[in-house]
Enzyme design. Structure first.
Site, short mmCIF file in Angstrom:
data_model
loop_
_atom_site.label_atom_id
_atom_site.label_comp_id
_atom_site.label_asym_id
_atom_site.label_seq_id
_atom_site.Cartn_x
_atom_site.Cartn_y
_atom_site.Cartn_z
CB SER A 1 -5.81 -8.88 2.62
OG SER A 1 -5.56 -7.95 1.63
CG HIS B 1 -12.82 -0.64 -5.03
ND1 HIS B 1 -11.87 0.34 -5.23
CD2 HIS B 1 -12.16 -1.83 -5.10
CE1 HIS B 1 -10.69 -0.24 -5.41
NE2 HIS B 1 -10.84 -1.55 -5.33
CG HIS C 1 -5.24 -1.78 1.49
ND1 HIS C 1 -4.02 -1.42 2.01
CD2 HIS C 1 -5.19 -3.12 1.28
CE1 HIS C 1 -3.26 -2.51 2.11
NE2 HIS C 1 -3.93 -3.54 1.67
CG ASN D 1 -2.03 -6.91 4.55
OD1 ASN D 1 -0.82 -6.80 4.70
ND2 ASN D 1 -2.63 -8.09 4.46
NE ARG E 1 2.87 -8.04 5.31
CZ ARG E 1 2.64 -6.75 5.06
NH1 ARG E 1 1.41 -6.32 4.89
NH2 ARG E 1 3.63 -5.88 5.01
CG HIS F 1 -3.88 10.27 8.79
ND1 HIS F 1 -2.60 9.79 8.69
CD2 HIS F 1 -4.36 10.32 7.52
CE1 HIS F 1 -2.29 9.59 7.41
NE2 HIS F 1 -3.36 9.90 6.67
CG HIS G 1 4.13 4.86 -13.22
ND1 HIS G 1 3.93 4.06 -12.11
CD2 HIS G 1 2.93 4.92 -13.84
CE1 HIS G 1 2.67 3.67 -12.09
NE2 HIS G 1 2.05 4.17 -13.13
#
Lengths: 298, 298
Positions: free
Chosen positions: A96, A100, A110, A112, A114, A144, A174
């Site tokens: 992972s 920044h 980012h 990851n 797994r 992409h 939100h």
């Protein structure tokens, strides 16, 4: 060698390759390495551990964390319910990373990968996604495209599906915004595990070619207080996503993982300004518009 | 006048009194006021709204938000399950505030008072808690003592219970730390609502006398980069608590409340340093020790 061991060896090798490539682009930052043991909740069996490598205060990367882990434990009721299985032992390995960059012109990234094993099921999951502060169409398209090429080697229909899943997963309800310009996201790849492992390796190998050209292109562009303030503000959204929605973060905290390794994804410096609205027509407003309506980049 | 209306009038009056007192201690910061309407999820009935008052970039208070709200809506399945009731209409009023001072010597403070009405149940909840960056025993004791006196007017056993509930509620499990030095926390005060309302008003009236003397005592103490960096780092814990654990925040986001009013509790500027450990014996280490083992302050 058995598949689980080969998967873990691959993740360790990928961690080394990525850290080496990042250090080569930073004249100041060096990775610090921490090995840690997994200590499950008292009364539960489990073990394993991981290796966290973190670079801070670099001149290209303000903070970069690349973590590998292999832990054995027991799913508690809440996690089992989320996976729609009975509480049972699990074994999980993964790599992972979150990077920044210092410059607001270089996007955060980012990835990851797994591998999760339950009593009678095992699957791969993962993905990679890009979070720019200023939008460069060609950067998003390059990211992409590189990931699509990796997908195409295994399943020509994969990219379209994983791209959509990424936009859906990295979504802040939100805020009614995606976290960034997306990438790919996949989960529950079970069945032919050897084939899925080959795919996961393609994604792992695509990471550096997808990201580094963007770093090289943008890291020397000048920026001032305005761009920096906007970057810190947008990093707040990153924190909101990771702490409210991200399954990996919540899984890690829930299973009593090593907090510092889980939260190394959080940005080094962050602002929250009350009700900040970018000026209409500004580059900042342009970014937000794209985050409100995910685009096709290819 | 009916109780719900008197409760709402009281919250509005308390908001005015608190904002006036805070402005009087800041030579630069002034509260900006935003009225907003509550828009429930499409297909659901509901309404109401609130008034957010936010002060930013003051010389005493770096960010202070004082919010009142009165909303009607419908509990979705997840919220209803959390309250152990059937999905049904709800009506909620409250006042909520978080104050992030500029000086690391002045603690952050939070207070919330709320009144929730379901079909055939209604209750008060709330509390107030203090989050220092540097520990001054007399400040924590003063805060607790003032709140205890308010509790004692109604129930001599109340403070001990609410103090313990506060330590339990404001707890970051993944850090094994409390958020701060606590205060009081109560919920589900139903039955004799008039008596509970009188208690809630006592707590509301105790807020300024509990907090302002600490502000006055500490705001002119000098501080340097080290203290500031520690404050920003500890603010990260505040963010972690609010986004991972806080019921009010999650209730607000879940019921599609106004995001900016819910997240005005987040600090203006925050750091996350990987695996930061305060020097043994330092004031920073002393604070963390207290957060690991909640104390009696009176």
């Amino acid at each position: 060698m058995q598949l689980p061991q080969r998967v873990r060896d691959y993740f360790a090798e990928l961690q080394r390759a990525i850290c080496t490539a990042l250090e080569a682009r930073d004249s100041r930052g060096r990775f610090r390495e921490d090995s840690w043991q997994y200590a499950p909740e008292s009364g539960q069996t489990g073990g394993g551990g991981g290796v966290s490598r973190v670079l801070t205060r670099g001149d290209t990367f303000e903070k970069a964390g690349v973590n590998i882990a292999h832990v054995r434990g027991e799913l508690n009721e809440r996690l089992a319910a989320r996976l729609e299985v009975e509480p049972q032992p699990f074994e999980a390995s993964g790599i992972s990373l979150v990077i920044h960059p210092l410059s607001p012109h270089v996007p955060t990234v980012h990835m990851n990968l797994r591998f999760l094993e339950l009593r009678d099921r095992a699957w791969f999951g993962g993905g990679a996604d890009l979070t720019p502060y200023y939008l460069y169409h060609e950067d998003a398209a390059h990211f992409h495209l590189t990931l699509r090429d990796a997908c195409n080697l295994h399943d020509p229909a994969g990219y379209a599906r994983y791209k959509r899943a990424c936009d859906e997963y990295f979504y802040l309800r939100h805020r009614q915004e995606t976290r960034g310009v997306g990438g790919i996201f996949f989960d529950y790849l079970s069945g032919n595990l050897e084939a899925h492992f080959a795919f996961v390796q393609e994604v792992g190998q695509a990471f550096l070619p997808a990201y580094l050209p963007i770093v090289d292109r943008r890291r020397n562009e000048p920026w001032w207080d305005r761009e920096r303030a906007w970057q810190l503000l947008r990093r707040g959204r990153y924190v909101e996503f990771n702490l409210i929605y991200d399954r990996g973060t919540l899984f890690g905290l829930e299973t009593q993982g090593r907090t510092e390794s889980i939260l190394m994804s959080l940005p080094p410096l962050v602002r929250w300004d009350y009700d900040h609205r970018p000026e209409p027509g500004s580059p900042e407003a342009e970014l937000v518009e794209v985050l409100r309506r995910p685009r096709e980049w290819i």
